[in-house]
Design an enzyme around this catalytic site. Sequence first.
Site, PDB file in Angstrom:
ATOM      1  N   ARG A  14       0.804  -1.227   0.000  1.00  0.00           N
ATOM      2  CA  ARG A  14       0.000   0.000   0.000  1.00  0.00           C
ATOM      3  C   ARG A  14       0.840   1.281   0.000  1.00  0.00           C
ATOM      4  O   ARG A  14       0.311   2.365  -0.203  1.00  0.00           O
ATOM      5  CB  ARG A  14      -0.956  -0.006   1.208  1.00  0.00           C
ATOM      6  CG  ARG A  14      -2.138  -0.942   1.019  1.00  0.00           C
ATOM      7  CD  ARG A  14      -2.908  -1.146   2.309  1.00  0.00           C
ATOM      8  NE  ARG A  14      -2.219  -2.077   3.206  1.00  0.00           N
ATOM      9  CZ  ARG A  14      -2.611  -2.322   4.455  1.00  0.00           C
ATOM     10  NH1 ARG A  14      -3.654  -1.689   4.964  1.00  0.00           N
ATOM     11  NH2 ARG A  14      -1.934  -3.183   5.206  1.00  0.00           N
ATOM     12  N   GLY A 135      -5.808  -6.373  14.585  1.00  0.00           N
ATOM     13  CA  GLY A 135      -6.265  -7.603  15.234  1.00  0.00           C
ATOM     14  C   GLY A 135      -6.959  -7.247  16.550  1.00  0.00           C
ATOM     15  O   GLY A 135      -6.542  -6.337  17.255  1.00  0.00           O
ATOM     16  N   LYS A 346      32.214  26.746  -0.798  1.00  0.00           N
ATOM     17  CA  LYS A 346      32.290  25.309  -1.006  1.00  0.00           C
ATOM     18  C   LYS A 346      33.687  24.821  -0.658  1.00  0.00           C
ATOM     19  O   LYS A 346      34.668  25.402  -1.128  1.00  0.00           O
ATOM     20  CB  LYS A 346      31.973  24.952  -2.461  1.00  0.00           C
ATOM     21  CG  LYS A 346      31.852  23.459  -2.684  1.00  0.00           C
ATOM     22  CD  LYS A 346      32.349  22.989  -4.023  1.00  0.00           C
ATOM     23  CE  LYS A 346      33.849  23.034  -4.131  1.00  0.00           C
ATOM     24  NZ  LYS A 346      34.381  22.503  -5.388  1.00  0.00           N
TER      25      LYS A 346
HETATM   26  C1  UD1 Z   1      -0.289  -7.096  12.275  1.00  0.00           C
HETATM   27  C2  UD1 Z   1      -0.981  -8.022  13.276  1.00  0.00           C
HETATM   28  C3  UD1 Z   1      -2.248  -7.339  13.786  1.00  0.00           C
HETATM   29  C4  UD1 Z   1      -1.875  -6.016  14.432  1.00  0.00           C
HETATM   30  C5  UD1 Z   1      -1.074  -5.146  13.453  1.00  0.00           C
HETATM   31  C6  UD1 Z   1      -0.509  -3.950  14.197  1.00  0.00           C
HETATM   32  C7  UD1 Z   1      -0.578 -10.347  12.636  1.00  0.00           C
HETATM   33  C8  UD1 Z   1      -1.117 -11.539  11.948  1.00  0.00           C
HETATM   34  N1  UD1 Z   1      -1.331  -9.259  12.600  1.00  0.00           N
HETATM   35  O1  UD1 Z   1      -1.183  -6.890  11.171  1.00  0.00           O
HETATM   36  O2  UD1 Z   1      -2.889  -8.160  14.750  1.00  0.00           O
HETATM   37  O3  UD1 Z   1      -3.041  -5.328  14.849  1.00  0.00           O
HETATM   38  O4  UD1 Z   1       0.060  -5.863  12.924  1.00  0.00           O
HETATM   39  O5  UD1 Z   1       0.108  -3.035  13.298  1.00  0.00           O
HETATM   40  O6  UD1 Z   1       0.496 -10.406  13.183  1.00  0.00           O
HETATM   41  N2  UD1 Z   1       6.030  -9.046   7.990  1.00  0.00           N
HETATM   42  C9  UD1 Z   1       7.091  -9.873   7.718  1.00  0.00           C
HETATM   43  N3  UD1 Z   1       6.853 -11.077   7.101  1.00  0.00           N
HETATM   44  C10 UD1 Z   1       5.603 -11.469   6.760  1.00  0.00           C
HETATM   45  C11 UD1 Z   1       4.520 -10.622   7.056  1.00  0.00           C
HETATM   46  C12 UD1 Z   1       4.765  -9.414   7.670  1.00  0.00           C
HETATM   47  O7  UD1 Z   1       8.241  -9.554   8.010  1.00  0.00           O
HETATM   48  O8  UD1 Z   1       5.481 -12.573   6.221  1.00  0.00           O
HETATM   49  C13 UD1 Z   1       6.297  -7.766   8.645  1.00  0.00           C
HETATM   50  C14 UD1 Z   1       5.913  -6.573   7.800  1.00  0.00           C
HETATM   51  O9  UD1 Z   1       7.012  -6.147   7.027  1.00  0.00           O
HETATM   52  C15 UD1 Z   1       5.520  -5.539   8.838  1.00  0.00           C
HETATM   53  C16 UD1 Z   1       5.035  -6.369  10.005  1.00  0.00           C
HETATM   54  O10 UD1 Z   1       5.521  -7.682   9.812  1.00  0.00           O
HETATM   55  O11 UD1 Z   1       6.620  -4.750   9.249  1.00  0.00           O
HETATM   56  C17 UD1 Z   1       3.520  -6.397  10.131  1.00  0.00           C
HETATM   57  O12 UD1 Z   1       2.981  -6.936   8.949  1.00  0.00           O
HETATM   58  P1  UD1 Z   1       1.647  -6.389   8.329  1.00  0.00           P
HETATM   59  O13 UD1 Z   1       1.350  -7.167   7.109  1.00  0.00           O
HETATM   60  O14 UD1 Z   1       1.705  -4.919   8.205  1.00  0.00           O
HETATM   61  O15 UD1 Z   1       0.609  -6.827   9.469  1.00  0.00           O
HETATM   62  P2  UD1 Z   1      -0.788  -6.192   9.764  1.00  0.00           P
HETATM   63  O16 UD1 Z   1      -1.760  -6.699   8.769  1.00  0.00           O
HETATM   64  O17 UD1 Z   1      -0.657  -4.735   9.919  1.00  0.00           O
END
Ligand code: UD1
Length: 451
Positions: A14, A135, A346
Amino acid sequence: MKSAIVLAAGKGTRMKSQLGKVMHCVADKPMIGHIVTALKQAGVSRIVVIVGHDAQSVKAYLGDEVSYALQEPQLGTGHAVMQAQELADLGGDTIVLNGDGPCIQKETIEQAFAANETHALTVLSAVLDQGLHYGRIVRDEQGHVKKIVEAKDCTPSELEIKEINTGLFVFKNKELFAGLKEIRNDNAQKEYYLTDLVEIFNRNGWSTNAMIVKDHEETMGVNDRLDLAKAEAWMRKHINERHMREGVTLIDPDHTYIGADVTIKADTIIYPNVVIQGNTNIGSHVQILPNSFLRDAIIGDDVVIDSSKIVDSQVDAHTTVGPMSHLRGHTHIHEHCRIGNFVEFKNSDFGEGSKCAHLTYIGDSDFGKQINVGCGVVTVNYDGKHKFRTTVKDGAFIGSNCNLIAPVTIGENALLAAGSTITDSVADGDMGIARNRQMNKEGLGTKYKQK
Ligand code: UD1
Ligand code: CA
């Protein structure tokens, strides 16, 4: 022992960006940088960053400050934590945080570790007016945390819950890696959710806990450019308040833009629309007037900077700069100097007590002390291919509108006549003059006017 796992492998779709999400800047510093700084301040000794998308820039930026685990492909936050296997056999507590939450502060990290002392898992939660995409924290009748349900998996009544998961957890390390083995991906996104650990821990009889954060904005996650602007505003306010508490006057903190790593001493006054970035250090009793831009600058005490740009340069105490000056490329202006209107420096050194007040370019030069540079002086440092240095010794007087064709040396207390184009060096105490003698033509002025 305190360890940390920072999740930074996700793409950040996004953001609509080529740059990995955690490398986007807030207050002039990549989000991941803010998090690592806060962790270090909180005494976390081992930090593992989970990288995936744009791993290269994350690694190039953080270097060997932390260790890395590659997550490829990215199958969810639980799967991301599984990659930090190197921590599996260590004791102590591990904090897990999202790389897209740049505003987290040292104090909150410390409180989270403290809250987990008698538990195996502590989740930091926040109470919002609306749960949005976060969540949901589901508690039982006794108020105990039962589980976390992702918004996409919520029942309509669960969606009503206002207490949400900030994404920040502290775990007892042993239970964390045991629990990870039980995570499944049978959910709406077919991902391995870290949040499932709450239910898994409860099932195993490992003590779980939720701590509600004081300022929920501190734990905000950045998912798009709108969130990025919100984080920027939060951080700006936070940084500016810190400086004001330390004795710096900000005339209008809403319009003062100070980077996270800038230091400013007490009794300095900063006017609106000033931008200060990078590793800039500013002394006390400095005045920075509107529309100035400083990056990687070192500013001594009692300096006045008026609507000017200073990059990679140093200005010593009691010097005034501007209006509209530009100092760059490792320029060093010493004490008690005056750099005036529309002057550019400079890669030059300008000695104590020297003055250069108007419309001048000084490049690749070494000027001594107590030198006066007249209006419109130009060091001609570049022949189209090579750069050459200009040297001017103590006490010299450079008349207005002189060109100094480098390489050239002007001696101590030497004088250059105004309007000279100087191609040869001038010895100590001598005068250099290089222009044609004037000729006056009688009555030609009147004649011209009558035509
Ligand atoms: C996550 C939480 C959600 C919480 C929210 C808070 C989970 C399943 N959900 O959702 O409960 O309210 O954060 O901001 O944990 N990332 C990885 N590898 C992956 C997936 C994600 O490194 O496979 C990292 C992303 O780069 C990011 C972070 O984890 O920095 C969170 O991932 P994101 O997809 O933004 O999770 P949310 O849907 O926001
Ligand atoms: Ca997120």
